[in-house]
Design an enzyme around this catalytic site. Structure first.
Site, PDB file in Angstrom:
ATOM      1  N   GLU A 143      -4.427  -1.017 -15.572  1.00  0.00           N
ATOM      2  CA  GLU A 143      -3.057  -1.255 -15.125  1.00  0.00           C
ATOM      3  C   GLU A 143      -3.080  -2.320 -14.041  1.00  0.00           C
ATOM      4  O   GLU A 143      -4.102  -2.547 -13.385  1.00  0.00           O
ATOM      5  CB  GLU A 143      -2.403   0.035 -14.629  1.00  0.00           C
ATOM      6  CG  GLU A 143      -3.123   0.747 -13.482  1.00  0.00           C
ATOM      7  CD  GLU A 143      -2.644   0.328 -12.096  1.00  0.00           C
ATOM      8  OE1 GLU A 143      -1.657  -0.427 -12.003  1.00  0.00           O
ATOM      9  OE2 GLU A 143      -3.265   0.751 -11.117  1.00  0.00           O
ATOM     10  N   ARG A 178       0.545   4.810 -13.840  1.00  0.00           N
ATOM     11  CA  ARG A 178       0.707   3.525 -14.529  1.00  0.00           C
ATOM     12  C   ARG A 178      -0.300   3.330 -15.655  1.00  0.00           C
ATOM     13  O   ARG A 178      -0.160   2.402 -16.459  1.00  0.00           O
ATOM     14  CB  ARG A 178       0.574   2.363 -13.530  1.00  0.00           C
ATOM     15  CG  ARG A 178       1.730   2.252 -12.550  1.00  0.00           C
ATOM     16  CD  ARG A 178       1.657   0.972 -11.726  1.00  0.00           C
ATOM     17  NE  ARG A 178       0.482   0.909 -10.884  1.00  0.00           N
ATOM     18  CZ  ARG A 178       0.422   1.372  -9.626  1.00  0.00           C
ATOM     19  NH1 ARG A 178       1.473   1.956  -9.080  1.00  0.00           N
ATOM     20  NH2 ARG A 178      -0.691   1.254  -8.914  1.00  0.00           N
ATOM     21  N   SER A 219      -8.445  -5.345  -5.734  1.00  0.00           N
ATOM     22  CA  SER A 219      -7.208  -5.301  -4.953  1.00  0.00           C
ATOM     23  C   SER A 219      -7.201  -6.471  -3.976  1.00  0.00           C
ATOM     24  O   SER A 219      -8.109  -6.602  -3.152  1.00  0.00           O
ATOM     25  CB  SER A 219      -7.122  -3.974  -4.189  1.00  0.00           C
ATOM     26  OG  SER A 219      -5.945  -3.897  -3.435  1.00  0.00           O
ATOM     27  N   HIS A 299      -8.620   4.367   4.750  1.00  0.00           N
ATOM     28  CA  HIS A 299      -7.521   3.863   3.936  1.00  0.00           C
ATOM     29  C   HIS A 299      -6.169   4.220   4.537  1.00  0.00           C
ATOM     30  O   HIS A 299      -5.220   3.436   4.444  1.00  0.00           O
ATOM     31  CB  HIS A 299      -7.585   4.373   2.497  1.00  0.00           C
ATOM     32  CG  HIS A 299      -6.593   3.681   1.605  1.00  0.00           C
ATOM     33  ND1 HIS A 299      -5.338   4.183   1.364  1.00  0.00           N
ATOM     34  CD2 HIS A 299      -6.658   2.492   0.954  1.00  0.00           C
ATOM     35  CE1 HIS A 299      -4.671   3.343   0.573  1.00  0.00           C
ATOM     36  NE2 HIS A 299      -5.454   2.309   0.319  1.00  0.00           N
ATOM     37  N   PHE A 306      -0.120  -1.491   7.310  1.00  0.00           N
ATOM     38  CA  PHE A 306       0.687  -2.327   6.423  1.00  0.00           C
ATOM     39  C   PHE A 306       2.151  -1.891   6.430  1.00  0.00           C
ATOM     40  O   PHE A 306       3.061  -2.728   6.559  1.00  0.00           O
ATOM     41  CB  PHE A 306       0.131  -2.269   5.004  1.00  0.00           C
ATOM     42  CG  PHE A 306       1.027  -2.928   3.985  1.00  0.00           C
ATOM     43  CD1 PHE A 306       1.167  -4.307   3.971  1.00  0.00           C
ATOM     44  CD2 PHE A 306       1.735  -2.177   3.065  1.00  0.00           C
ATOM     45  CE1 PHE A 306       1.996  -4.927   3.043  1.00  0.00           C
ATOM     46  CE2 PHE A 306       2.572  -2.788   2.149  1.00  0.00           C
ATOM     47  CZ  PHE A 306       2.705  -4.171   2.129  1.00  0.00           C
ATOM     48  N   HIS A 323      -3.102  -5.675  -7.460  1.00  0.00           N
ATOM     49  CA  HIS A 323      -4.346  -4.996  -7.807  1.00  0.00           C
ATOM     50  C   HIS A 323      -4.422  -4.783  -9.315  1.00  0.00           C
ATOM     51  O   HIS A 323      -3.427  -4.897 -10.027  1.00  0.00           O
ATOM     52  CB  HIS A 323      -4.541  -3.680  -7.030  1.00  0.00           C
ATOM     53  CG  HIS A 323      -3.870  -2.481  -7.604  1.00  0.00           C
ATOM     54  ND1 HIS A 323      -3.457  -1.430  -6.827  1.00  0.00           N
ATOM     55  CD2 HIS A 323      -3.541  -2.113  -8.872  1.00  0.00           C
ATOM     56  CE1 HIS A 323      -2.922  -0.491  -7.585  1.00  0.00           C
ATOM     57  NE2 HIS A 323      -2.966  -0.888  -8.825  1.00  0.00           N
TER      58      HIS A 323
END
Length: 350
Positions: A143, A178, A219, A299, A306, A323
């Protein structure tokens, strides 16, 4: 808004999504759309490894030779160049190439100019290391995701179309939602990495056999168009935290199911830095990757920083993000290392 999964790969779900049908994502995102005639792709990572400035210059020549081969019959439809310094201090120059027809890749790889150079015993004694990591997923097993609709990276650049805004993003677990195969399959791993033939070591060719449902993520981010506060926030706050997270996966990732990780910077054909980077990591399973992204402090720091910047800038970003996530069957992997140090790539996993 539409589903990330194209209609021709949609089937009745036996495994539920993590969202309700009326979920609205907090910001827009898009996926690449392949024509229904595309059933499999090839993602090839072709590396040259060196140590020291003199050897690096020689490695650039070798990389140019590899890239020159891409222009031959049946060469890739897209390729990128990148550089990475690994945990042992070796420079790794990598050409990442994509084909949308495995048959074309097989014919290209079998060309005498390609096969004879790769198989030549000179590759064992010219002072450089070489590797090929070839991923060949069918379209149910990967994906893509993009923060903008006007430019695609990686395998998405081969795809003829782009979706409308999609629903399955902006929440934990969205990458599984996805994946077309995950509509009915838990994509759990089975088996383990193995060594085919010679064990890793200098002046040796080592092949690593993969296992079912090994997971891979590329990514990336591009900050070429950023300016002012956004550029300052990315380079001063976001990138150092991202770099720290990638270093954790590189150095300690095996403790959480990450076989190998590279944080790479794009370069142009002359070896100059571009304002683009990406992380590439190989995982024991999609579930291991999910656990890191959802719960590990490294992470969570990336995601939290972000989101803070996004909210500060009122969701108006020129930073481009993307990504691609792939979950491979055991026969869709081919890893070969020539004269590389034994911690290179998937050799770390054995």
């Amino acid at each position: 808004m539409e589903s990330a999964i194209p209609r021709h790969l949609t089937c009745p779900r036996s495994r539920e999504r993590r969202i309700d049908d009326d979920f609205v994502p907090p910001f827009p995102a898009w996926v690449a759309r392949a024509d229904a005639s595309v059933t499999d792709v090839v993602m090839g990572y072709f590396g040259v490894q060196s140590k020291g400035l003199d050897a690096l210059a020689k490695a650039h020549v070798a990389l140019q030779h590899i890239v020159g081969g891409f222009s031959l019959t049946e060469g890739p439809g897209r390729h990128d160049l990148a550089h990475y310094v690994d945990e042992a201090g070796y420079d790794n120059l990598i050409a990442i190439a994509y084909w949308d027809k495995p048959q074309s890749f097989a014919r290209w790889q079998a060309l005498p100019a390609i096969d004879e150079w790769w198989s030549d015993e000179a590759r064992l004694g010219d002072g450089l290391g070489y590797f090929r990591e070839i991923l060949s997923p069918d379209t149910e097993r990967f994906e893509t995701l993009f923060s903008t609709a006007d430019r695609k990276e990686g395998v998405g650049a081969l795809m003829a179309g782009t979706s409308a805004e999609i629903q399955e993003h902006g929440y934990w677990g969205s990458m599984r939602d996805r994946l077309p195969i995950a509509q009915t399959d838990p994509v759990e791993p089975s088996g383990m990495l193995g060594v085919c033939g010679l064990a890793p070591g200098p002046r040796r060719r080592t092949r690593i056999s993969g296992h079912r449902n090994l997971a891979v993520i590329r990514s990336g981010q591009e900050w070429t168009e950023t300016e002012g506060k956004e550029r300052d926030r990315y380079l001063g706050q976001m990138e150092p935290i991202l770099h720290a997270g990638m270093d954790f996966l590189r150095d300690e990732g095996r403790s959480i199911g990450c076989y190998a990780s590279r944080y790479m910077r794009h370069i142009d054909a002359s070896g100059q830095w571009l304002e683009k980077s990406f992380g590439l990591s190989y995982w024991h399973s999609l579930a291991d990757m999910e656990r890191w992204s959802e719960s590990h402090p490294t992470h969570l720091a990336i995601f939290g920083t972000f989101m803070g910047i996004v909210q500060e800038l009122n969701f108006q970003l020129k930073l481009r993000l993307y990504h691609e996530v792939t979950v491979l069957d055991s026969g869709q992997q081919d890893f070969e290392y020539v004269n590389c140090h034994p911690e290179t790539g998937l050799m770390r996993g054995v």
